[in-house]
Write a protein that holds these residues in place. Structure first.
Motif, PDB file in Angstrom:
ATOM      1  N   THR A 145       0.843  -1.194   0.000  1.00 49.07           N
ATOM      2  CA  THR A 145       0.000   0.000   0.000  1.00 49.07           C
ATOM      3  C   THR A 145       0.879   1.245   0.000  1.00 49.07           C
ATOM      4  OG1 THR A 145      -0.074  -0.149   2.388  1.00 49.07           O
ATOM      5  CG2 THR A 145      -2.000  -0.988   1.193  1.00 49.07           C
ATOM      6  N   TYR A 196      -1.539   5.108   7.018  1.00 44.64           N
ATOM      7  CA  TYR A 196      -1.258   3.666   7.073  1.00 44.64           C
ATOM      8  C   TYR A 196      -1.888   3.052   8.332  1.00 44.64           C
ATOM      9  CZ  TYR A 196       1.960   4.737   3.345  1.00 44.64           C
ATOM     10  OH  TYR A 196       2.482   5.153   2.149  1.00 44.64           O
ATOM     11  N   ARG A 233      -1.847  -2.948  13.298  1.00 42.60           N
ATOM     12  CA  ARG A 233      -2.029  -4.410  13.320  1.00 42.60           C
ATOM     13  C   ARG A 233      -0.726  -5.150  13.621  1.00 42.60           C
ATOM     14  NH1 ARG A 233      -3.821  -6.232   7.859  1.00 42.60           N
ATOM     15  NH2 ARG A 233      -4.378  -8.131   8.941  1.00 42.60           N
ATOM     16  N   CYS A 234       0.363  -4.427  13.799  1.00 38.22           N
ATOM     17  CA  CYS A 234       1.662  -5.092  14.002  1.00 38.22           C
ATOM     18  C   CYS A 234       1.599  -6.067  15.185  1.00 38.22           C
ATOM     19  CB  CYS A 234       2.745  -4.045  14.263  1.00 38.22           C
ATOM     20  SG  CYS A 234       4.335  -4.779  14.676  1.00 38.22           S
ATOM     21  N   ALA A 289       1.169  -9.126   9.203  1.00 35.52           N
ATOM     22  CA  ALA A 289       0.132  -8.093   9.377  1.00 35.52           C
ATOM     23  C   ALA A 289      -0.063  -7.280   8.089  1.00 35.52           C
ATOM     24  CB  ALA A 289       0.508  -7.168  10.522  1.00 35.52           C
ATOM     25  N   GLU A 290       0.631  -7.640   7.051  1.00 30.71           N
ATOM     26  CA  GLU A 290       0.500  -7.016   5.728  1.00 30.71           C
ATOM     27  C   GLU A 290       0.746  -5.501   5.766  1.00 30.71           C
ATOM     28  OE1 GLU A 290      -3.250  -8.804   5.384  1.00 30.71           O
ATOM     29  OE2 GLU A 290      -2.528 -10.482   4.196  1.00 30.71           O
ATOM     30  N   ILE A 291       1.784  -5.137   6.450  1.00 32.50           N
ATOM     31  CA  ILE A 291       2.197  -3.726   6.530  1.00 32.50           C
ATOM     32  C   ILE A 291       3.272  -3.472   5.468  1.00 32.50           C
ATOM     33  CG2 ILE A 291       3.330  -2.018   8.022  1.00 32.50           C
ATOM     34  CD1 ILE A 291       2.160  -3.657  10.423  1.00 32.50           C
ATOM     35  N   GLU A 322      -2.902   0.266   8.928  1.00 31.67           N
ATOM     36  CA  GLU A 322      -2.483  -1.122   9.177  1.00 31.67           C
ATOM     37  C   GLU A 322      -1.282  -1.220  10.118  1.00 31.67           C
ATOM     38  OE1 GLU A 322      -2.642   0.396   6.282  1.00 31.67           O
ATOM     39  OE2 GLU A 322      -0.877   0.046   5.043  1.00 31.67           O
ATOM     40  N   THR A 344       8.252  -6.343   3.802  1.00 29.99           N
ATOM     41  CA  THR A 344       6.831  -6.353   3.441  1.00 29.99           C
ATOM     42  C   THR A 344       6.403  -7.727   2.950  1.00 29.99           C
ATOM     43  OG1 THR A 344       7.020  -4.041   2.851  1.00 29.99           O
ATOM     44  CG2 THR A 344       5.138  -5.209   1.952  1.00 29.99           C
TER      45      THR A 344
END
Ligand code: SF4
Ligand code: SF4
Ligand code: FES
Length: 246
Positions: free
Chosen positions: A91, A111, A116-117, A167-169, A113, A162
């Motif tokens: 992203t 961001y 979510r880490c 967590a898809e960060i 997200e 990435t």
């Protein structure tokens, strides 16, 4: 001089995307791929460990461990199974740096997200630049722009962190926002830079540039070869003898 047999002994087996090749043991992954016949159109930029285009993952047959490296910096090892990941989608938020502030709200809005880490530390272990990636994401979660910018300073945006984040960060894009906020709102202004920008706008360098553009190849070579180079151990206040454009 090496005879043919010794040259042959220098070759080691590696596997590129599952296919076996024998390559000289002294080559980097990047050069070994070219030796094996690949033409690098993607996944190759500076060849100097700066641009981050050549992120590579590899494993050895006897190990579960996934290793990472920059293909232009990592020397091949026998039986490495490798593939390059020249681009990994992440992203990327769009923002106007003039209209945001160096706050947690800016980071989390761009961001969300990051919250979510899981603090699994996989990103840090995946970084070929040995950056404390998890720590800079933690700084982003706290809105600590200074720490985020400092910790991520060496990031080459290779995307290997990435690629492995549960967590898809997209860590490197969070980091570049942090460094932009730092540069725009936190770091002290460089007065000498503003002075030079004003000089550029006033046309101070126009004549010099014009002379260079009008010079022929021989003249350019002469200028280049005879240019004054700053000594390696120069004093802090060192300046060149020719000061027309200072
Ligand atoms: S890999 Fe992702 S979830 Fe794990 S610590 Fe890094 S940013 Fe957090
Ligand atoms: S922080 Fe991520 S994108 Fe930056 S160099 Fe390390 S692995 Fe690559
Ligand atoms: S090609 Fe630029 S870092 Fe490897």
């Amino acid at each position: 001089m090496k005879d043919k047999r010794n040259e042959r002994e220098d070759l080691i087996p590696i596997f590129i995307m599952g296919k076996r090749y024998e390559v000289p043991s002294s080559l980097t992954i990047q050069k070994a791929m070219e030796y094996a016949g690949y033409q690098l159109i993607r996944g190759c930029g500076c060849r100097g460990g700066i641009c981050g285009a050549c992120g590579t993952v590899y494993r050895f047959p006897e190990s579960y461990k996934i290793e990472v490296g920059l293909a232009c910096q990592t020397v091949v090892q026998p039986n490495m199974y490798l593939t390059q990941i020249p681009f990994f989608p992440a992203t990327k938020s769009v923002y106007d740096i003039e209209k945001v502030k160096a706050t947690i709200e800016t980071l989390v809005k761009a961001y969300p997200e990051v919250l979510r880490c899981l603090q699994c530390n996989t990103c840090t272990k995946s970084c070929p630049m040995e950056i404390e990636v998890m720590d800079y994401i933690a700084a982003a979660m706290r809105g600590d722009v200074v720490r985020l910018a400092e910790l991520s300073f060496d990031c080459v945006m290779c995307g290997l962190c990435t690629a492995r984040c549960p967590a898809e960060i997209g860590q490197y894009n969070v980091a570049i926002l942090g460094r932009r906020l730092y540069g725009k709102y936190v770091a002290p202004r460089a007065d000498h830079l503003a002075t030079v920008v004003r000089d550029v706008e006033k046309g101070k360098f126009e004549q010099g540039l014009r002379e260079l553009m009008d010079a022929d190849e021989e003249a350019l070579k002469k200028l280049y070869n005879e240019r004054e180079i700053e000594p390696e151990q120069a004093e802090e206040d060192w300046t060149p003898r020719e000061k027309t454009y200072l």
